[in-house]
Design an enzyme around this catalytic site. Structure first.
Site, PDB file in Angstrom:
ATOM      1  N   ARG A 129      -9.703 -11.763   3.311  1.00 37.35           N
ATOM      2  CA  ARG A 129     -10.542 -12.892   2.890  1.00 37.35           C
ATOM      3  C   ARG A 129      -9.774 -14.215   2.968  1.00 37.35           C
ATOM      4  NH1 ARG A 129     -11.601 -10.039  -2.814  1.00 37.35           N
ATOM      5  NH2 ARG A 129     -11.271  -8.274  -1.410  1.00 37.35           N
TER       6      ARG A 129
ATOM      7  N   LYS B  81       0.852  -1.198   0.000  1.00 35.05           N
ATOM      8  CA  LYS B  81       0.000   0.000   0.000  1.00 35.05           C
ATOM      9  C   LYS B  81       0.885   1.243   0.000  1.00 35.05           C
ATOM     10  CE  LYS B  81      -3.760  -1.807   2.957  1.00 35.05           C
ATOM     11  NZ  LYS B  81      -4.877  -1.725   2.019  1.00 35.05           N
TER      12      LYS B  81
HETATM   13  N1  BES Z   1      -7.684  -3.696   5.047  1.00 34.12           N
HETATM   14  C1  BES Z   1      -8.007  -3.370   3.718  1.00 34.12           C
HETATM   15  C2  BES Z   1      -9.348  -2.669   3.562  1.00 34.12           C
HETATM   16  C3  BES Z   1      -9.522  -1.346   4.246  1.00 34.12           C
HETATM   17  C4  BES Z   1      -9.471  -0.187   3.522  1.00 34.12           C
HETATM   18  C5  BES Z   1      -9.819  -1.269   5.596  1.00 34.12           C
HETATM   19  C6  BES Z   1      -9.676   1.036   4.136  1.00 34.12           C
HETATM   20  C7  BES Z   1     -10.008  -0.045   6.221  1.00 34.12           C
HETATM   21  C8  BES Z   1      -9.958   1.103   5.477  1.00 34.12           C
HETATM   22  C9  BES Z   1      -8.049  -4.643   2.883  1.00 34.12           C
HETATM   23  O1  BES Z   1      -7.199  -5.655   3.282  1.00 34.12           O
HETATM   24  C10 BES Z   1      -7.650  -4.266   1.499  1.00 34.12           C
HETATM   25  O2  BES Z   1      -6.538  -3.902   1.307  1.00 34.12           O
HETATM   26  N2  BES Z   1      -8.584  -4.390   0.575  1.00 34.12           N
HETATM   27  C11 BES Z   1      -8.337  -4.093  -0.770  1.00 34.12           C
HETATM   28  C12 BES Z   1      -8.835  -5.267  -1.577  1.00 34.12           C
HETATM   29  C13 BES Z   1      -8.456  -5.219  -3.028  1.00 34.12           C
HETATM   30  C14 BES Z   1      -6.971  -5.402  -3.179  1.00 34.12           C
HETATM   31  C15 BES Z   1      -9.216  -6.308  -3.733  1.00 34.12           C
HETATM   32  C16 BES Z   1      -9.101  -2.824  -1.131  1.00 34.12           C
HETATM   33  O3  BES Z   1     -10.242  -2.685  -0.669  1.00 34.12           O
HETATM   34  O4  BES Z   1      -8.548  -1.988  -1.814  1.00 34.12           O
HETATM   35 MN    MN Z   2      -5.254  -5.469   2.493  1.00 33.99          MN
END
Ligand code: BES
Ligand code: MN
Ligand code: ZN
Length: 477
Positions: free
Chosen positions: A332, A257
């Site tokens: 997931r 990220k």
């Molecule tokens: N932990 C994040 C989601 C998240 C985003 C939580 C903002 C709290 C605030 C999750 O693990 C993630 O990174 N999700 C990705 C999934 C994608 C790569 C399919 C997302 O939502 O961008």
């Molecule tokens: Mn994530």
């Protein structure tokens, strides 16, 4: 930091009167010259203030708004109480008594706003006393609130603050192992709350390939946490299971990220597990007559040298294989194994809580929870009623089969990345593969963590889910 709430026969000292009458002529007999009076009107952000010089007693009057909608009216009471709290702390008051003078009794909500708003996470300040709020104790007049309600509020506020503490604790002080220690400590505190923690070898023996794959990039081991509340007087034979996403910190892994506004607050990625811990604490505190089990697979998600990489194929505990196309879709992967593990209980209902997708947060923001799943419409209705009551409102999303197409893989059973749309739903469809029981998934990515305070919801962890599910469970039969 918890504020003490007591129920008393007579109120002396500083006073908060809850009224629904903005006329306030009745208030004269409470007001002697020489008092400080803060008059909180029914109009938010327009707190009128009267200060009588040389005074020693503080009287404030919270005039409830003239709001017809029950849901908004309750929330107004909480928010206005939290606004007033700033005055109370501003005047450095230590104690205050609360009396209801309104026909519609909103004492519960006013106290909820005061107590939740007064929360502070002080652990890491070297001089805590300097940072502490002055208000330490609230007494409510026995005529304004029942013993049972005071006890429920104490339970729920304390559990919500525990969930906030868990979220607010940074990864330097809470990893999978220290999380498990904190959960075990809670088990020690409450008789009948049984806690079992599986270590890495036991997780390997169980074949939890999803949890282990996320853990590969970390130097810290994962844990699998089981909290059981199984009282003899339980009304349900088959347990209700609460599953929490316990990603102690989410760097995204190799699919790293960006830091600013994205990774910098990812200590919040265990807010689902914090909610489960908070709910279990409330359940044990209130001794609810229900069989309830909490499950949390815990790890951090790191890009270490052994980290799983895009393109990898992982075999989960269920035997279902997953093509990993983005290591940042790690929640997931871990939940797949927890949801599969839940099958061994032959559960009546499984509820999972996860900061799963940015898509959920973008869809409805911090003001509600995206939820979906196949549980009975009566269950959904009851949850939505609880959601409006405690103001952790639920929005149901559809799980149409077309959304399942987005996670089809060419080389494995499914992939962990959906298409360009409805990311919160394709994530839900992924989880659905690992369930064979009545189930609901709550994506709390939006409301679980706030970048600035909002009323009684303090900055950072909100403890969302605790008040919602405790209310639901209390009414469950
Ligand atoms: N932990 C994040 C989601 C998240 C985003 C939580 C903002 C709290 C605030 C999750 O693990 C993630 O990174 N999700 C990705 C999934 C994608 C790569 C399919 C997302 O939502 O961008
Ligand atoms: Mn994530
Ligand atoms: Zn995550």
């Amino acid at each position: 930091m918890n504020t003490t709430l007591l129920r008393t026969e007579s109120i002396e000292g500083h006073l908060l009167i809850i009224s629904d009458d903005s006329n306030l002529e009745w208030a004269d007999h409470y007001l002697d010259p020489g008092q400080i009076t803060v008059l909180a009107t029914g109009i938010r952000n327009e707190v009128r203030e009267f200060i009588f010089p040389g005074s020693d007693r503080f009287v404030c009057i919270l005039v409830l708004k003239d709001e017809k909608d029950e849901t908004y009216a309750r929330e107004d009471a909480r928010i206005d109480a939290a606004d007033l709290l700033e005055k109370i702390n501003g005047y450095k008051l230590k104690e205050i008594g609360v009396v209801n003078h309104s026909e519609v009794n909103r004492t519960y909500e006013v106290l909820e706003g005061l107590l939740l708003g007064n929360y502070k996470f002080l652990k890491h300040f070297s001089n805590k006393d300097k940072k502490r709020n002055s208000l330490e104790k609230v007494s409510v007049h026995s005529g304004s609130m029942s013993e049972a309600d005071v006890s429920k509020l104490n339970t729920v506020v304390s559990a919500t603050c525990t969930a906030r503490d868990f979220v607010n604790e940074p990864h330097s002080h809470m990893n999978a192992v220290t999380f498990s220690e904190a959960v075990k400590a809670l088990g020690e505190q409450y008789e009948g709350l049984e806690v079992e923690v599986y270590d890495k070898q036991q997780i390997i023996d169980l074949g939890m390939g999803g949890l282990l794959s996320v853990n590969l990039g970390s130097v810290l081991p994962p844990t699998f946490n089981i909290m059981e509340w199984m009282p003899e007087n339980a009304k349900n034979k088959k347990p209700i299971i609460l599953v929490g996403k316990g990603v102690m910190f989410d760097t995204g892994g190799v699919s790293l990220k960006p830091t600013a506004n994205s990774m910098d607050y990812m200590k919040c990625d265990m807010a689902g597990s914090a909610a489960v811990v908070g709910i279990m604490k409330a359940v044990a505190d209130a001794k609810l007559p229900l069989n309830i089990v909490g499950l949390v697979g815990a790890t951090d998600n790191r890009p270490g040298q052994d980290a799983y990489v895009p393109g990898d194929v992982i075999t989960t505990m269920s035997g279902i294989t997953v093509e990993v196309l983005n290591t940042d879709a790690e929640g997931r992967m871990t939940l797949a194994d927890s949801l599969h593990y839940a099958k061994k209980y032959d559960p009546e209902l499984v509820l999972d809580f996860a900061t799963l997708t940015g898509s959920a947060a973008r869809a409805i923001g911090p003001d509600g929870i995206c939820y979906m799943g196949n549980a009975d419409s009566k269950i959904k209705h009851a949850l939505e009623v609880s959601g409006r009551k405690v103001y952790e409102r639920l929005v149901e999303f559809p799980m149409w089969r077309e959304y399942g197409d987005a996670i089809k893989s060419d080389i494995a059973d499914i992939k962990n990345l959906g298409g360009p749309y409805a990311g919160m739903i394709t994530a839900g469809k992924f989880l659905e593969h690992f369930t064979d029981y009545p189930w609901l998934h709550f994506d709390i990515a939006g409301p679980s963590y706030l970048h600035k305070k909002s009323g009684y919801r303090t900055k950072e962890g909100t403890g969302v889910g605790v008040r919602l599910i405790f209310d639901f469970l209390e009414n469950y039969s």
